[in-house]
Design an enzyme around this catalytic site. Structure first.
Site, PDB file in Angstrom:
ATOM      1  N   GLY A   1     -54.884   3.958 -73.782  1.00 17.75           N
ATOM      2  CA  GLY A   1     -54.287   2.665 -74.545  1.00 17.75           C
ATOM      3  C   GLY A   1     -53.152   2.839 -73.748  1.00 17.75           C
ATOM      4  O   GLY A   1     -52.724   3.891 -72.370  1.00 17.75           O
TER       5      GLY A   1
ATOM      6  N   GLN B   1     -44.612   0.363 -70.139  1.00 20.55           N
ATOM      7  CA  GLN B   1     -45.211   1.146 -69.269  1.00 20.55           C
ATOM      8  C   GLN B   1     -45.642   1.127 -67.497  1.00 20.55           C
ATOM      9  O   GLN B   1     -46.682   2.213 -67.201  1.00 20.55           O
ATOM     10  CB  GLN B   1     -46.318   1.723 -69.815  1.00 20.55           C
ATOM     11  CG  GLN B   1     -46.392   3.189 -71.516  1.00 20.55           C
ATOM     12  CD  GLN B   1     -47.837   3.589 -72.167  1.00 20.55           C
ATOM     13  OE1 GLN B   1     -48.406   2.981 -72.718  1.00 20.55           O
ATOM     14  NE2 GLN B   1     -47.746   4.657 -71.627  1.00 20.55           N
TER      15      GLN B   1
ATOM     16  N   CYS C   1     -49.501  10.967 -73.227  1.00 18.29           N
ATOM     17  CA  CYS C   1     -49.108   9.975 -73.083  1.00 18.29           C
ATOM     18  C   CYS C   1     -48.859   9.757 -70.861  1.00 18.29           C
ATOM     19  O   CYS C   1     -48.229  10.461 -70.387  1.00 18.29           O
ATOM     20  CB  CYS C   1     -47.672   9.256 -73.781  1.00 18.29           C
ATOM     21  SG  CYS C   1     -47.003   8.074 -72.994  1.00 18.29           S
ATOM     22  N   LEU C   2     -49.660   8.830 -71.180  1.00 25.34           N
ATOM     23  CA  LEU C   2     -49.552   8.538 -68.935  1.00 25.34           C
ATOM     24  C   LEU C   2     -48.203   8.745 -69.035  1.00 25.34           C
ATOM     25  O   LEU C   2     -47.954   9.021 -67.884  1.00 25.34           O
ATOM     26  CB  LEU C   2     -50.411   7.204 -69.085  1.00 25.34           C
ATOM     27  CG  LEU C   2     -51.646   7.122 -69.712  1.00 25.34           C
ATOM     28  CD1 LEU C   2     -52.302   5.919 -68.881  1.00 25.34           C
ATOM     29  CD2 LEU C   2     -52.668   9.232 -69.210  1.00 25.34           C
TER      30      LEU C   2
ATOM     31  N   HIS D   1     -49.859   4.581 -81.538  1.00 19.63           N
ATOM     32  CA  HIS D   1     -49.108   5.754 -80.707  1.00 19.63           C
ATOM     33  C   HIS D   1     -48.288   4.542 -79.747  1.00 19.63           C
ATOM     34  O   HIS D   1     -47.562   3.770 -79.325  1.00 19.63           O
ATOM     35  CB  HIS D   1     -49.962   6.644 -80.317  1.00 19.63           C
ATOM     36  CG  HIS D   1     -49.340   6.494 -78.428  1.00 19.63           C
ATOM     37  ND1 HIS D   1     -49.341   8.427 -78.005  1.00 19.63           N
ATOM     38  CD2 HIS D   1     -49.081   6.225 -77.482  1.00 19.63           C
ATOM     39  CE1 HIS D   1     -48.249   8.327 -77.203  1.00 19.63           C
ATOM     40  NE2 HIS D   1     -48.798   6.978 -76.260  1.00 19.63           N
ATOM     41  N   GLU D   2     -49.646   3.541 -79.502  1.00 15.86           N
ATOM     42  CA  GLU D   2     -48.628   1.707 -78.530  1.00 15.86           C
ATOM     43  C   GLU D   2     -47.936   1.488 -78.872  1.00 15.86           C
ATOM     44  O   GLU D   2     -47.343   1.072 -78.646  1.00 15.86           O
ATOM     45  CB  GLU D   2     -49.945   1.557 -78.316  1.00 15.86           C
ATOM     46  CG  GLU D   2     -51.494   2.275 -77.525  1.00 15.86           C
ATOM     47  CD  GLU D   2     -51.169   3.282 -76.111  1.00 15.86           C
ATOM     48  OE1 GLU D   2     -49.839   2.975 -75.729  1.00 15.86           O
ATOM     49  OE2 GLU D   2     -51.840   4.260 -76.098  1.00 15.86           O
TER      50      GLU D   2
ATOM     51  N   HIS E   1     -44.919   2.234 -78.230  1.00 14.37           N
ATOM     52  CA  HIS E   1     -43.844   2.058 -77.293  1.00 14.37           C
ATOM     53  C   HIS E   1     -43.711   0.756 -77.475  1.00 14.37           C
ATOM     54  O   HIS E   1     -42.649  -0.180 -76.647  1.00 14.37           O
ATOM     55  CB  HIS E   1     -45.262   2.178 -75.412  1.00 14.37           C
ATOM     56  CG  HIS E   1     -45.355   3.746 -75.823  1.00 14.37           C
ATOM     57  ND1 HIS E   1     -44.441   4.082 -75.203  1.00 14.37           N
ATOM     58  CD2 HIS E   1     -47.350   4.026 -75.657  1.00 14.37           C
ATOM     59  CE1 HIS E   1     -45.124   5.261 -74.623  1.00 14.37           C
ATOM     60  NE2 HIS E   1     -46.218   4.745 -74.689  1.00 14.37           N
TER      61      HIS E   1
HETATM   62 ZN    ZN Z   1     -47.911   6.313 -74.664  1.00 14.76          ZN
END
Ligand code: ZN
Length: 186
Positions: free
Chosen positions: A45, A50, A100-101, A142-143, A146
């Site tokens: 995701g 991000q 998480c990236l 999760h996304e 953000h």
């Molecule tokens: Zn993340």
């Protein structure tokens, strides 16, 4: 095109992202680039903040896991969430290991509801409201965090947060180098 990933510690990840309309410039290309970025970085995701855009846009893609056969299905499940909103949380809260990236090399168990009622628009601006579960529900939550200036480590216990503090500071000061490209500090 791969878009460099914004790392933990960048103020972009703490902003409230803005909703978008169908005439958002270059939306289709942006969605394609976000998928390419997510797959290149081996994520499941990616939220627009991000990649340094403060807008309410999320891409999700994974191969669904089948508990009965203990295998991953051949078909990729893909979702684009525009202006998503969690209408209701349902079911039990469960722990699941998240990464998480934007926070390379840190993986922690995070408690979230197993099912949610989600309202969103897809890439064609078709409106959806559905109860979702499984990995889709987990990644979506999760996304969506953000989009509201939150990251998964915010949801850990104070003790875990304290234990991770030095590693999070290393990410924030650019000392962690994943194999994908991160946005350079200004
Ligand atoms: Zn993340």
């Amino acid at each position: 095109m791969f878009l460099p990933i914004v790392g933990y510690g960048d103020p972009m990840l703490r902003k409230e992202a803005q909703p978008i309309t169908p005439d958002y410039p270059g939306l289709k290309q942006l969605i394609d680039d976000m998928f390419e970025t997510m797959y290149t970085a081996d994520g499941v995701g990616l939220a627009a903040p991000q990649i340094d855009r403060s807008i309410q846009l999320v891409v999700i893609g994974f191969r669904p896991y089948d508990e009965k056969t203990d295998t991953y299905g051949p078909e990729e499940e893909r979702h684009v969430l525009i202006n998503p909103e969690i209408i209701e949380e349902r079911g039990e809260k469960k722990y699941f290991n998240e990464g998480c990236l934007s926070i390379p090399d840190i993986h922690e168990d995070v408690l979230r509801p197993e099912r949610i009622v989600l309202h969103w628009w897809d890439e064609n601006f078709v409106e959806h409201q559905e109860e979702i579960d499984g990995l889709f529900a987990r990644v979506a939550q999760h996304e969506i965090d953000h989009l509201h200036g939150k990251v998964f480590t915010d949801r850990l216990s104070p003790l875990r947060k304290t234990m991770l503090k030095r590693r999070l500071n290393d990410v924030a000061s650019g000392k962690v180098h994943p194999r994908y490209k991160m946005k350079r500090k200004k």
